[in-house]
Scaffold this active site. Structure first.
Site, PDB file in Angstrom:
ATOM      1  CB  SER A  95      77.613  34.430  51.847  1.00  0.00           C
ATOM      2  OG  SER A  95      76.555  35.037  51.636  1.00  0.00           O
TER       3      SER A  95
ATOM      4  CG  HIS B 262      74.267  33.739  55.719  1.00  0.00           C
ATOM      5  ND1 HIS B 262      74.055  34.954  55.770  1.00  0.00           N
ATOM      6  CD2 HIS B 262      75.063  33.522  54.543  1.00  0.00           C
ATOM      7  CE1 HIS B 262      74.752  35.820  54.902  1.00  0.00           C
ATOM      8  NE2 HIS B 262      75.420  34.569  54.083  1.00  0.00           N
TER       9      HIS B 262
ATOM     10  CG  ASP C 166      72.468  36.085  58.834  1.00  0.00           C
ATOM     11  OD1 ASP C 166      71.423  35.787  57.961  1.00  0.00           O
ATOM     12  OD2 ASP C 166      73.530  35.562  58.775  1.00  0.00           O
TER      13      ASP C 166
END
Length: 389
Positions: free
Chosen positions: A137, A368, A365
């Site tokens: 990802s 990312h 998060d």
């Protein structure tokens, strides 16, 4: 239960591609070998591998594009944050992040420069070529960035996205160019076995690699999923040949998986037809249970010290050095580690006013990257390496 025919596999793939990478793999505040506090990858010696990010001084000598600093530049970002190809978890401003300076930092190497990304020039150089990014990802993060960097110069009716198995492709029709993403976080094969157990086959790769054939530029990444803690690991067993193991040293498994990939590249690709780049690991800032990146608003200026090379980089460089095919290592790790301000943190989803008053009720998060943001610089480096004379 009714038979869903061909619909179920497509739905399952989309769930894996969009949901699992953001929600399962990286949004837990777990410790990782690649977190900033470790800093163990900073003292690298790169003489024995091909480094893709070599720039040129005006006098003609070379310099390392990965060695530099972040400078604030009001002419950035390179595209609008409303780019329609961005997935929701990385649209930080849309999700309520109150600041936007993280979009305006430009990487400036010491002693040389990176050419500003020029979409038309890039597409012209990549005319009639396929570019494929292969990985997890974080690689999807980079794919969305690259698509957004080019899509603005293409008329609405002359671009489209197609899907094929674990791949998705953005097509610039007038240039006959495709920018593709192949979901393969381990590169080798992860399959379901008896009793629905997940088996990571360290010596099997063709089910993924069949999608890599005929591609002109391949950009690989595989690191994070190999180092997940046992609670969040994506496999139940390792398998090599006929031998199945419940556990294995993660770096031994990583070396075996990378070696399988390296053998496939050596045997199946022609360096006169295909350019292969391996992007170094994207650093995480997940200390303090994932809250190290929350409310950060500017890059770090420097690091406290320069520790030793970690096992992960040693393994990767060892595999690359043993290959016949000229694979280039693109180092984005150090420059990205300075950007603890660039992660989504709690802004992976929209929040109402009441929720904004209690941000720590949400997962942070720090793996990312917000877009526009740091991966745009990775792609400026990629562009510079691909279109250089």
């Amino acid at each position: 239960m009714a038979d869903c025919g061909s619909t179920c596999p497509k739905v399952l793939f989309l769930l894996l591609l969009f949901f699992i990478p953001f929600q399962l793999s990286f949004l837990h505040g777990n410790s990782s070998e690649f977190e900033l506090d470790d800093e163990s990858w900073l003292d690298e010696k790169d003489d024995e591998v091909n480094m893709v990010q070599t720039g040129h001084h005006s006098q003609g000598s070379t310099c390392d594009l990965s060695d530099g600093k972040w400078v604030f530049d009001l002419s950035y970002p390179l595209y609008d944050s409303g780019c329609p190809y961005l997935s929701s978890p990385v649209t930080c401003r849309k999700n309520g992040r109150p600041d936007s300076d993280y979009e305006k930092w430009r990487w400036k190497p010491h002693g040389c420069s990176i050419q500003r990304f020029d979409a038309l020039h890039f597409l012209g150089k990549m005319r009639r070529k396929r570019i494929m990014l292969v990985g997890d990802s974080i690689m999807r993060n980079q794919w969305e960035s690259l698509v957004c960097l080019v899509q603005g110069v293409i008329p609405t009716g002359r671009k489209k996205v197609t899907y094929d198995g674990p791949t998705m492709a953005f097509h610039a029709l007038d240039f006959e160019t495709s920018i593709e993403l192949c979901w393969a976080p381990f590169l080798v094969e992860l399959k379901k076995g008896p009793d629905n157990k997940r088996i990571l086959h360290l010596d099997l790769i063709e089910e993924n690699a069949k999608y890599w054939r005929g591609v002109d530029v391949l950009v690989y990444d595989s690191a994070h999923w190999w180092t997940h803690s046992q609670k969040w690991s994506s496999w139940d067993y390792f398998m090599e040949g006929n031998t199945m193991l419940r556990s294995m040293n993660p770096m031994v498994a990583y070396q075996k998986g990378l070696t399988t990939w390296a053998k496939w590249v050596d045997l199946n690709l022609d360096p006169h037809k295909t350019r292969v780049i391996f992007r170094s690991v994207s650093p995480r800032h997940n200390r303090q249970n994932g809250w190290k990146c929350y409310n950060q608003k500017q890059p770090l200026e420097s690091f406290r010290h320069q520790p030793h090379v970690p096992e992960q980089m040693v393994v990767l460089k060892g595999v690359l050095k043993g290959m016949r095919f000229p694979v280039y290592l693109q180092d984005i790790t150090t420059m990205s580690a300075l950007r603890k301000d660039g992660h989504p943190s709690v802004y992976t989803r929209g929040m109402d006013q009441e929720q904004k008053q209690h941000p720590r009720d949400f997962t942070s998060d720090c793996s990312h990257w917000c877009l526009p943001g740091v991966p745009d610089t990775w792609n400026e480096l990629l562009s510079a390496s691909l279109i250089q004379v």
